[in-house]
Design an enzyme around this catalytic site. Structure first.
Site, short mmCIF file in Angstrom:
data_model
loop_
_atom_site.label_atom_id
_atom_site.label_comp_id
_atom_site.label_asym_id
_atom_site.label_seq_id
_atom_site.Cartn_x
_atom_site.Cartn_y
_atom_site.Cartn_z
CD GLU A 155 -2.93 3.10 -5.51
OE1 GLU A 155 -1.95 2.46 -5.09
OE2 GLU A 155 -4.05 2.55 -5.69
NE ARG B 288 -4.31 -1.38 0.21
CZ ARG B 288 -4.50 -2.47 -0.50
NH1 ARG B 288 -3.52 -2.89 -1.32
NH2 ARG B 288 -5.62 -3.16 -0.42
CG HIS C 228 -3.07 -0.92 -6.66
ND1 HIS C 228 -3.49 -0.28 -5.52
CD2 HIS C 228 -2.95 -2.24 -6.31
CE1 HIS C 228 -3.62 -1.14 -4.53
NE2 HIS C 228 -3.31 -2.35 -4.99
#
Length: 271
Positions: free
Chosen positions: A218, A189, A237
């Site tokens: 993000e 993360r 991601h």
């Protein structure tokens, strides 16, 4: 829950008096207030096994891409301005280097299994030590103190859950302990790393490079300094972004929901 939606808050729970279970996709649960859900008697599940293989693959891909300067090499190869390939344009080897894994859960252990094929020396730091058989299988050495791992590793790979204890675990002090030739890889993360400290460390050559599948937020703001650095690789991601993994995530969630509604033991229940 898919991609952290819908947001589970008190208002939503009060509007759903018959809710029995929240099934969340992925391994991370930092977007959930477990105490709040527990106070309503609601069970929680996630899908850690479904994402572990592909996320481990992503960790190795980032390590290889960063060390061999893959993005820079591609840009050079396709640039209309390129007239020749310089002979002194060099990357770094991965084989037989030292990999430090912070977070030796399912994903971290699978990274270690892959790293053994590259004859890497493997160090790991984890809340709980793995048993001797598991350590021996990947020839991993346990570091009780994270400082020891940071000081020795050529690559530091983060594969741990975001909790109050791991929030900005890697900050200015920790980056300063790393080798100036080391690379930081994050597949966990974004908030596990103090990004301001990371920018500073990269600009001042405290560490050599970073390869990040996760950031905070993000996506990053388009003017963020990390986006302008040649020694940084950022991906959107996509650790679990394969067709098979996403299918397995859906299957796991359905299995958990069916078990929760039937009053049976819930696969992948978050306790």
């Amino acid at each position: 829950i898919w991609y952290h939606k819908p947001v589970i808050n008190k208002e939503l729970l009060q509007s759903l008096p018959n809710l029995k279970i929240v099934a969340s996709s992925g391994a991370g649960i930092d977007h959930l207030d477990l105490n709040l859900l527990s106070s309503y008697g609601i069970k929680v599940s996630n899908t850690p096994s479904a994402v572990s293989t592909d996320t481990a693959d992503m960790g190795m891909a980032l390590m290889l891409a960063s060390s061999r300067r893959l993005v820079e090499g591609y840009q050079m190869a396709v640039s209309p301005e390129t007239e020749f390939f310089p002979a002194n344009w060099l990357g770094d080897e991965v084989s037989k280097r030292t990999l430090g894994i912070v977070g030796m859960g399912t994903i971290g252990y699978k990274v270690a299994q892959r790293a053994r094929a590259f004859e890497m020396k493997i160090l790991y730091h984890n809340r709980n030590r793995r048993n001797k058989e598991e350590e021996n299988a990947v020839e991993a050495v346990y570091c009780k103190k994270i400082d020891d791992l940071l000081q020795q590793s050529d690559f530091v790979l983060l594969s741990l859950n975001l909790t109050p204890q791991t929030h900005k675990l890697i900050g200015r002090r920790e980056l300063g302990l790393m080798k100036p030739t080391a690379t930081l890889i994050n597949i966990s993360r974004g908030l596990v790393v103090d990004q301001d400290a990371l920018v500073e460390a990269l600009q001042n050559k405290v560490i050599k490079a970073a390869a990040l599948d996760v950031t905070y937020p993000e996506p990053l703001p388009r003017d963020h300094p990390l986006l302008k650095m040649k020694n940084v690789i950022i991906t959107p991601h996509i650790g679990s972004a394969t067709k098979k993994a996403r299918h397995l995530m859906m299957e796991n969630m359905i299995e958990s929901i069916q078990a929760g509604l039937a009053g049976l033991p819930i696969p992948n229940e978050v306790l």
